[in-house]
Design a protein around this motif. Structure first.
Motif, PDB file in Angstrom:
ATOM      1  N   PHE A 401       0.854  -1.186   0.000  1.00  0.00           N
ATOM      2  CA  PHE A 401       0.000   0.000   0.000  1.00  0.00           C
ATOM      3  C   PHE A 401       0.889   1.235   0.000  1.00  0.00           C
ATOM      4  O   PHE A 401       1.786   1.373   0.841  1.00  0.00           O
ATOM      5  N   LEU A 402       0.679   2.131  -0.943  1.00  0.00           N
ATOM      6  CA  LEU A 402       1.505   3.327  -1.105  1.00  0.00           C
ATOM      7  C   LEU A 402       0.814   4.529  -0.468  1.00  0.00           C
ATOM      8  O   LEU A 402      -0.346   4.824  -0.761  1.00  0.00           O
ATOM      9  N   GLU A 403       1.549   5.225   0.411  1.00  0.00           N
ATOM     10  CA  GLU A 403       1.051   6.446   1.027  1.00  0.00           C
ATOM     11  C   GLU A 403       1.983   7.602   0.668  1.00  0.00           C
ATOM     12  O   GLU A 403       3.209   7.423   0.624  1.00  0.00           O
ATOM     13  N   LEU A 404       1.424   8.769   0.421  1.00  0.00           N
ATOM     14  CA  LEU A 404       2.199   9.979   0.143  1.00  0.00           C
ATOM     15  C   LEU A 404       1.839  11.032   1.182  1.00  0.00           C
ATOM     16  O   LEU A 404       0.666  11.326   1.393  1.00  0.00           O
ATOM     17  N   HIS A 405       2.845  11.579   1.838  1.00  0.00           N
ATOM     18  CA  HIS A 405       2.647  12.655   2.808  1.00  0.00           C
ATOM     19  C   HIS A 405       3.600  13.788   2.442  1.00  0.00           C
ATOM     20  O   HIS A 405       4.801  13.703   2.734  1.00  0.00           O
ATOM     21  N   MET A 406       3.067  14.812   1.808  1.00  0.00           N
ATOM     22  CA  MET A 406       3.924  15.880   1.294  1.00  0.00           C
ATOM     23  C   MET A 406       3.586  17.203   1.969  1.00  0.00           C
ATOM     24  O   MET A 406       2.407  17.569   2.085  1.00  0.00           O
ATOM     25  N   GLN A 407       4.645  17.884   2.421  1.00  0.00           N
ATOM     26  CA  GLN A 407       4.442  19.206   3.007  1.00  0.00           C
ATOM     27  C   GLN A 407       4.044  20.181   1.908  1.00  0.00           C
ATOM     28  O   GLN A 407       4.709  20.291   0.877  1.00  0.00           O
ATOM     29  N   GLN A 408       2.968  20.912   2.145  1.00  0.00           N
ATOM     30  CA  GLN A 408       2.406  21.765   1.097  1.00  0.00           C
ATOM     31  C   GLN A 408       3.324  22.928   0.736  1.00  0.00           C
ATOM     32  O   GLN A 408       3.453  23.291  -0.422  1.00  0.00           O
ATOM     33  N   ASP A 409       3.973  23.524   1.746  1.00  0.00           N
ATOM     34  CA  ASP A 409       4.856  24.655   1.463  1.00  0.00           C
ATOM     35  C   ASP A 409       6.315  24.208   1.393  1.00  0.00           C
ATOM     36  O   ASP A 409       7.214  24.877   1.895  1.00  0.00           O
ATOM     37  N   LEU A 410       6.540  23.065   0.781  1.00  0.00           N
ATOM     38  CA  LEU A 410       7.887  22.501   0.714  1.00  0.00           C
ATOM     39  C   LEU A 410       8.824  23.437  -0.043  1.00  0.00           C
ATOM     40  O   LEU A 410       8.483  23.970  -1.102  1.00  0.00           O
ATOM     41  N   TRP A 411      10.019  23.600   0.547  1.00  0.00           N
ATOM     42  CA  TRP A 411      11.023  24.409  -0.139  1.00  0.00           C
ATOM     43  C   TRP A 411      11.460  23.713  -1.420  1.00  0.00           C
ATOM     44  O   TRP A 411      11.345  22.488  -1.557  1.00  0.00           O
ATOM     45  N   ARG A 412      12.018  24.460  -2.297  1.00  0.00           N
ATOM     46  CA  ARG A 412      12.599  23.884  -3.501  1.00  0.00           C
ATOM     47  C   ARG A 412      14.048  23.543  -3.207  1.00  0.00           C
ATOM     48  O   ARG A 412      14.683  24.132  -2.335  1.00  0.00           O
ATOM     49  N   THR A 413      14.574  22.561  -3.920  1.00  0.00           N
ATOM     50  CA  THR A 413      15.928  22.101  -3.673  1.00  0.00           C
ATOM     51  C   THR A 413      16.771  22.225  -4.928  1.00  0.00           C
ATOM     52  O   THR A 413      16.253  22.177  -6.050  1.00  0.00           O
ATOM     53  N   LEU A 414      18.073  22.392  -4.722  1.00  0.00           N
ATOM     54  CA  LEU A 414      19.003  22.447  -5.843  1.00  0.00           C
ATOM     55  C   LEU A 414      19.468  21.028  -6.117  1.00  0.00           C
ATOM     56  O   LEU A 414      20.212  20.444  -5.327  1.00  0.00           O
ATOM     57  N   SER A 415      19.014  20.455  -7.233  1.00  0.00           N
ATOM     58  CA  SER A 415      19.287  19.045  -7.488  1.00  0.00           C
ATOM     59  C   SER A 415      19.197  18.781  -8.979  1.00  0.00           C
ATOM     60  O   SER A 415      18.980  19.686  -9.784  1.00  0.00           O
ATOM     61  N   ASP A 416      19.376  17.505  -9.326  1.00  0.00           N
ATOM     62  CA  ASP A 416      19.196  17.032 -10.695  1.00  0.00           C
ATOM     63  C   ASP A 416      17.871  16.277 -10.712  1.00  0.00           C
ATOM     64  O   ASP A 416      17.738  15.219 -10.090  1.00  0.00           O
ATOM     65  N   ALA A 417      16.887  16.820 -11.440  1.00  0.00           N
ATOM     66  CA  ALA A 417      15.539  16.258 -11.407  1.00  0.00           C
ATOM     67  C   ALA A 417      15.524  14.805 -11.830  1.00  0.00           C
ATOM     68  O   ALA A 417      14.881  13.954 -11.200  1.00  0.00           O
ATOM     69  N   SER A 418      16.229  14.480 -12.906  1.00  0.00           N
ATOM     70  CA  SER A 418      16.227  13.110 -13.409  1.00  0.00           C
ATOM     71  C   SER A 418      16.863  12.155 -12.402  1.00  0.00           C
ATOM     72  O   SER A 418      16.354  11.060 -12.145  1.00  0.00           O
ATOM     73  N   GLN A 419      17.993  12.584 -11.821  1.00  0.00           N
ATOM     74  CA  GLN A 419      18.669  11.726 -10.851  1.00  0.00           C
ATOM     75  C   GLN A 419      17.862  11.593  -9.557  1.00  0.00           C
ATOM     76  O   GLN A 419      17.841  10.533  -8.936  1.00  0.00           O
ATOM     77  N   LEU A 420      17.197  12.671  -9.152  1.00  0.00           N
ATOM     78  CA  LEU A 420      16.357  12.594  -7.965  1.00  0.00           C
ATOM     79  C   LEU A 420      15.218  11.609  -8.180  1.00  0.00           C
ATOM     80  O   LEU A 420      14.883  10.805  -7.310  1.00  0.00           O
ATOM     81  N   GLU A 421      14.620  11.654  -9.364  1.00  0.00           N
ATOM     82  CA  GLU A 421      13.554  10.707  -9.695  1.00  0.00           C
ATOM     83  C   GLU A 421      14.074   9.277  -9.632  1.00  0.00           C
ATOM     84  O   GLU A 421      13.437   8.385  -9.051  1.00  0.00           O
ATOM     85  N   SER A 422      15.254   9.044 -10.204  1.00  0.00           N
ATOM     86  CA  SER A 422      15.840   7.697 -10.184  1.00  0.00           C
ATOM     87  C   SER A 422      16.139   7.245  -8.760  1.00  0.00           C
ATOM     88  O   SER A 422      15.933   6.077  -8.409  1.00  0.00           O
ATOM     89  N   ALA A 423      16.628   8.176  -7.940  1.00  0.00           N
ATOM     90  CA  ALA A 423      16.959   7.814  -6.558  1.00  0.00           C
ATOM     91  C   ALA A 423      15.716   7.410  -5.783  1.00  0.00           C
ATOM     92  O   ALA A 423      15.707   6.397  -5.065  1.00  0.00           O
ATOM     93  N   ILE A 424      14.635   8.206  -5.911  1.00  0.00           N
ATOM     94  CA  ILE A 424      13.394   7.868  -5.196  1.00  0.00           C
ATOM     95  C   ILE A 424      12.837   6.551  -5.704  1.00  0.00           C
ATOM     96  O   ILE A 424      12.369   5.698  -4.923  1.00  0.00           O
ATOM     97  N   LEU A 425      12.875   6.355  -7.013  1.00  0.00           N
ATOM     98  CA  LEU A 425      12.387   5.104  -7.592  1.00  0.00           C
ATOM     99  C   LEU A 425      13.193   3.927  -7.066  1.00  0.00           C
ATOM    100  O   LEU A 425      12.652   2.877  -6.707  1.00  0.00           O
ATOM    101  N   ASN A 426      14.520   4.106  -6.983  1.00  0.00           N
ATOM    102  CA  ASN A 426      15.391   3.046  -6.476  1.00  0.00           C
ATOM    103  C   ASN A 426      15.053   2.709  -5.030  1.00  0.00           C
ATOM    104  O   ASN A 426      14.950   1.531  -4.646  1.00  0.00           O
ATOM    105  N   LEU A 427      14.854   3.733  -4.208  1.00  0.00           N
ATOM    106  CA  LEU A 427      14.511   3.503  -2.801  1.00  0.00           C
ATOM    107  C   LEU A 427      13.160   2.811  -2.667  1.00  0.00           C
ATOM    108  O   LEU A 427      12.973   1.942  -1.803  1.00  0.00           O
TER     109      LEU A 427
END
Length: 673
Positions: A401-427
C-alpha cells in the motif's frame, strides 16, 4: 525444727526462692552436715550473702563436701538440678571432678584460685558437651578462722568462647583468603598480557604492571613520573581528556580506544576500562592492535569479495544488454541483405533502448563515484513524487500500500531532477523488496530548517521513503551505502542502488540517512540542500516504454525482456513454437499445465528460483527433456557440480541469435533416435 532461740532455723534464707525452698524441704538430719541448728554462723552468713548475689554461686561445706547453690546457678545444672541440693560435690559433678578436684583441694587448704575460660566437658542435657567457665574458688572459714568448706563465684562463658573461637577462625580464614587473593592478584598483575595501571586523579601514574615493559618497552621507574596523556597519540588526546573528565566526575569509562606511544616511537591501539575509587583511578588496557589489523584485513577481503559480486552483477546486466543489441543488429543486417525492411525500425529502436540502459548502468556507476555530470537546477520534490505515483503503483504490486505525505509549502531544492527521480524510484523498489509479504510504503517530504548533518548548519529538504518490512541490523545499516557490500544474489542487480543514492545526494551537497531496526522496517531519507532562487519550470516525469516481443515447442525462460523477445522472434522464424516467460516459477507452472515442450532454454541468473533449479524440477516431470542454459554470469550455480547434467549445454552471453537457433537444433537432434 525450732526452739525459742531460733523460732525459724532457716530465717537467713529468702522466702521467695525456689532453691531456698528446696533447702528448707531437705532432710538435713540424715546428712553429714547435720541439722540446720548445728550449722555455723559463718555458713549461715555465706548462704544469706549467696542468695542476695545476682552472680551464680555455690558452696561446698564440710563435712561431706555438701553442695549448696543460689537461684542464678540453677540454669547451669541442666538435668542435674533435680536432687542437686545436699549432694556431694564429686557426685553432682562427677564428669568434671577430675578437672576441678585440685582447685577444690587448694581452696580447702586455705588457698583461693581464679580461672578464666576453663574448658570442661560435661553432661547436663543428656549428652556430653564442651563448655567453658570463668570462676573463683575461695576457702570458707568459720568464726575462728577454720576452713569449713569453699565457696565459688562462677560464670559459664561457653557462648563467648565459642564466638571468640568462631571469630578467630573467621579471621584466620579471611586472612588466608586475603593472602590467597593477594597472591592471585599479584600473579595476575605480573603475568597478565593486559596493561594495568593505578593513577592519581591528576592523571599521573602511580603503579603499572610488567606488561607495560613487554608491550611498550617502558620500565616502571620511567612511567611513574609521567601522566597518562603523555603517551596518547595526538589525534586521540581529546577523547582521552573527555574520559578523564568522566572519571573525575565519578563515572566509569568503558572501551575507550586510544593509541599509546611505545618507547621505540611506534603507536599501538589499546581499549581501556577504568573506574574511579576515591583519590585513585584503576584502569585496564587491552591490546586491540591485532584485532584492528584483522578487522582491516577482513574489510579489505569483504571489499574484494563484494567487488567480485559487483563485477559479476554488472557483467550480467551488460551481457543481457549486449545480447539484445547484437541480436537486433544481426536480424536487421540479414533483412537488409535480403531486401526486406519491414519491422527493422522496431528492431533498431529496441537496440537503441538497450544502449540507453547500458548508459544508465554506467550512469549509476558514475553516481557512486560522484563523477557524473549533474544538471543541477531548481527542483520541486513534491512534483517529482507526484509524477512517480502512477509509475510506482503497478511496480509495487497489490500487496504493498503506497502512502504519500507531502508538506504543502515545501522548499525547492538544488538538485538534478532526473537523478532525484531515479533515486526515489530506487529507494521505493528496495522498500518493496524488503516487504515480501506486503506492507505499507510511505513517501514523505518535509522542510528541515537549521540542521547540521555533518556539513555545518543549513536548511534542507527531506524526502523520506519508509517501509514496514524486515528492517536491517546495525551491521547492515553501517555498510548499506558501501558499493562493495550487497545482500543481493547474483543476477539480482549490481548492488549499486543505495551507494548510488548516497553518492548522488552527497554530490548535490546533502546526504542519505538510514534509520532501521530488524523487524521494524526501514526509513531512508534524502537530505538535499534548500534552493532559494526563483522557481523553475515543473519537472515532468518521462514515461519509460516497455519493449514488446512475442517450432518444435521451446520453453524459453529469460528475465531480460528484450533478449527474450529477440530470442522468441528468431526461434519462431526458425519454425519453432515458443512459450516464453520471465520467471522460473511461472515457467514451471506452464510446463505442468501446457503442452509438453521439446526443449527448455533458460537463463541461469533468474530472480527467485534460478535456471538450474528450474531444470531440475522440469526433469522430475520430463526426465529426457534437453536443457540449454544461457548465461553471462552465475557460474556459481554449478559450483557444487562442475560437470553439466546429461543432455544439457551452455550458451554464453552475449551470443549470436543464430548461435541460439543452432544450439537448440543441436540439442534436439542429439535427442532424436
Amino acid at each position: 525444727m525450732s526452739n525459742s532461740r531460733y523460732p525459724d532455723p532457716f530465717a537467713f534464707l529468702p522466702t521467695d526462692s525456689p532453691t531456698a525452698a528446696e533447702i528448707r524441704a531437705f532432710d538435713w538430719d540424715t546428712s553429714p552436715l547435720g541439722p540446720v541448728e548445728t550449722w555455723s554462723t559463718a555458713l549461715r552468713a555465706m548462704l544469706a550473702t549467696m542468695f542476695d548475689s545476682p552472680q551464680p554461686m555455690f558452696v561446698s561445706v564440710e563435712p561431706g563436701r555438701i553442695f549448696l547453690f543460689n537461684d542464678p546457678y540453677r540454669a547451669m545444672l541442666g538435668k542435674r538440678l533435680s536432687g542437686a541440693i545436699g549432694k556431694r560435690f564429686e557426685e553432682l559433678w562427677a564428669d568434671v571432678w577430675d578437672d576441678v578436684a585440685d582447685h577444690v583441694e587448694q581452696a580447702l587448704a586455705g588457698k583461693g584460685s581464679m580461672h578464666r575460660d576453663l574448658p570442661l566437658a560435661m553432661t547436663r542435657h543428656g549428652f556430653v558437651e564442651s563448655t567453658w567457665w570463668t570462676f573463683s574458688y575461695a576457702p570458707l572459714r568459720d568464726e575462728c578462722g577454720r576452713v569449713i568448706g569453699m565457696y565459688a563465684v562462677t560464670n559459664e562463658t561457653t557462648r563467648g568462647v565459642r564466638s571468640a573461637m568462631t571469630l578467630r577462625e573467621l579471621n584466620a580464614s579471611l586472612e588466608r583468603e586475603i593472602n590467597a587473593r593477594t597472591r592471585e592478584r599479584d600473579q595476575i598483575w605480573a603475568v597478565s598480557p593486559d596493561l594495568y595501571i593505578v593513577m592519581a586523579r591528576d592523571g599521573r601514574y602511580r603503579n603499572v604492571n610488567p606488561a607495560w615493559q613487554r608491550d611498550l618497552g617502558y620500565e616502571v621507574s620511567e612511567l611513574t613520573s609521567m601522566a597518562f596523556g603523555d603517551l596518547v597519540h595526538p589525534d586521540d588526546l581529546d577523547r582521552a581528556r573527555d574520559a578523564m573528565t568522566q572519571l573525575l566526575d565519578g563515572e566509569t569509562v568503558e572501551d575507550l580506544e586510544v593509541r599509546l606511544r611505545a618507547k621505540d616511537g611506534s603507536h599501538r591501539w589499546f581499549a581501556w576500562n577504568s573506574v574511579p575509587d576515591g583519590e585513585v583511578v584503576y584502569g585496564m588496557g587491552r591490546d586491540v592492535q591485532r584485532r584492528r589489523d584483522m578487522e582491516d584485513q577482513l574489510r579489505h577481503a569483504q571489499k574484494l569479495e563484494a567487488l567480485g559480486r559487483l563485477t559479476g552483477g554488472i557483467a550480467h546486466d551488460f551481457n543481457n544488454i549486449l545480447g539484445g543489441i547484437g541480436g537486433a543488429i544481426e536480424i536487421v543486417s540479414e533483412r537488409i541483405e535480403s531486401g526486406r525492411l519491414e519491422n527493422t525500425r522496431r528492431l533498431l529502436d529496441a537496440a537503441h533502448g538497450a544502449v540507453n540502459r547500458a548508459a544508465g548502468l554506467t550512469h549509476r556507476l558514475l553516481a557512486y563515484a560522484r563523477q557524473q555530470a549533474l544538471s543541477l537546477s531548481d527542483v520541486d520534490a513534491n512534483a517529482i513524487v507526484r509524477g512517480l505515483n502512477l509509475l510506482l503503483r503497478p511496480l509495487l504490486g497489490e500487496q504493498v500500500f503506497l502512502e504519500l505525505h507531502m508538506q504543502q509549502d515545501l522548499w525547492r531544492t538544488l538538485s538534478d531532477a532526473s537523478q532525484l527521480e531515479s533515486a526515489i524510484l530506487n529507494l521505493a523498489i528496495n522498500a518493496r523488496d524488503a516487504m515480501p509479504g506486503g506492507g505499507t510504503l510511505c513517501i514523505s517530504t518535509r522542510n528541515a530548517p537549521a540542521q547540521d548533518i555533518g556539513m555545518g548548519v543549513a536548511d534542507y529538504v527531506v524526502i523520506a521513503v519508509a517501509d514496514t518490512g524486515t528492517g536491517m541490523s546495525r551491521t547492515v545499516v553501517e555498510k548499506a551505502f558501501d558499493p562493495f557490500f550487497t545482500t543481493k544474489s547474483i543476477g539480482q542487480g549490481t548492488g549499486l542502488g543505495l551507494s548510488m543514492v548516497d553518492g548522488f545526494a552527497r554530490q548535490t551537497g546533502g546526504r542519505a540517512i538510514i534509520e532501521s531496526e530488524p523487524g521494524k522496517g526501514s526509513t531512508v531519507s534524502l537530505w538535499l540542500p534548500r534552493h532559494a532562487g526563483e522557481p523553475a519550470v515543473a519537472h515532468a516525469h518521462i514515461d519509460r516504454e516497455a519493449c514488446h516481443g512475442a517450432g518444435r515447442r521451446v520453453l524459453l525462460v529469460e528475465d531480460e525482456h528484450m533478449l527474450r523477445s529477440l530470442a522468441r522472434e528468431v526461434l519462431e522464424e526458425a519454425g519453432y513454437t515458443v512459450d516464453d516467460h520471465a520467471e522460473a516459477a511461472v515457467a514451471l507452472r506452464s510446463l505442468r499445465a501446457a503442452a509438453r515442450p521439446d526443449i527448455l532454454v533458460t537463463d541461469i541468473g533468474l530472480p527467485g528460483m534460478d535456471g538450474r533449479q528450474l531444470a531440475q524440477f522440469a526433469r522430475e516431470a520430463l526426465p529426457d527433456l534437453p536443457v540449454l542454459f544461457i548465461t553471462g554470469y552465475a557460474w556459481e550455480a554449478f559450483a557444487d557440480a562442475p560437470r553439466l547434467p546429461p543432455r544439457a549445454s551452455i550458451l554464453g552471453k552475449p551470443f549470436s541469435l543464430h548461435a541460439l537457433v543452432a544450439a537448440v537444433g543441436d540439442l534436439l537432434d542429439g535427442t532424436n533416435p
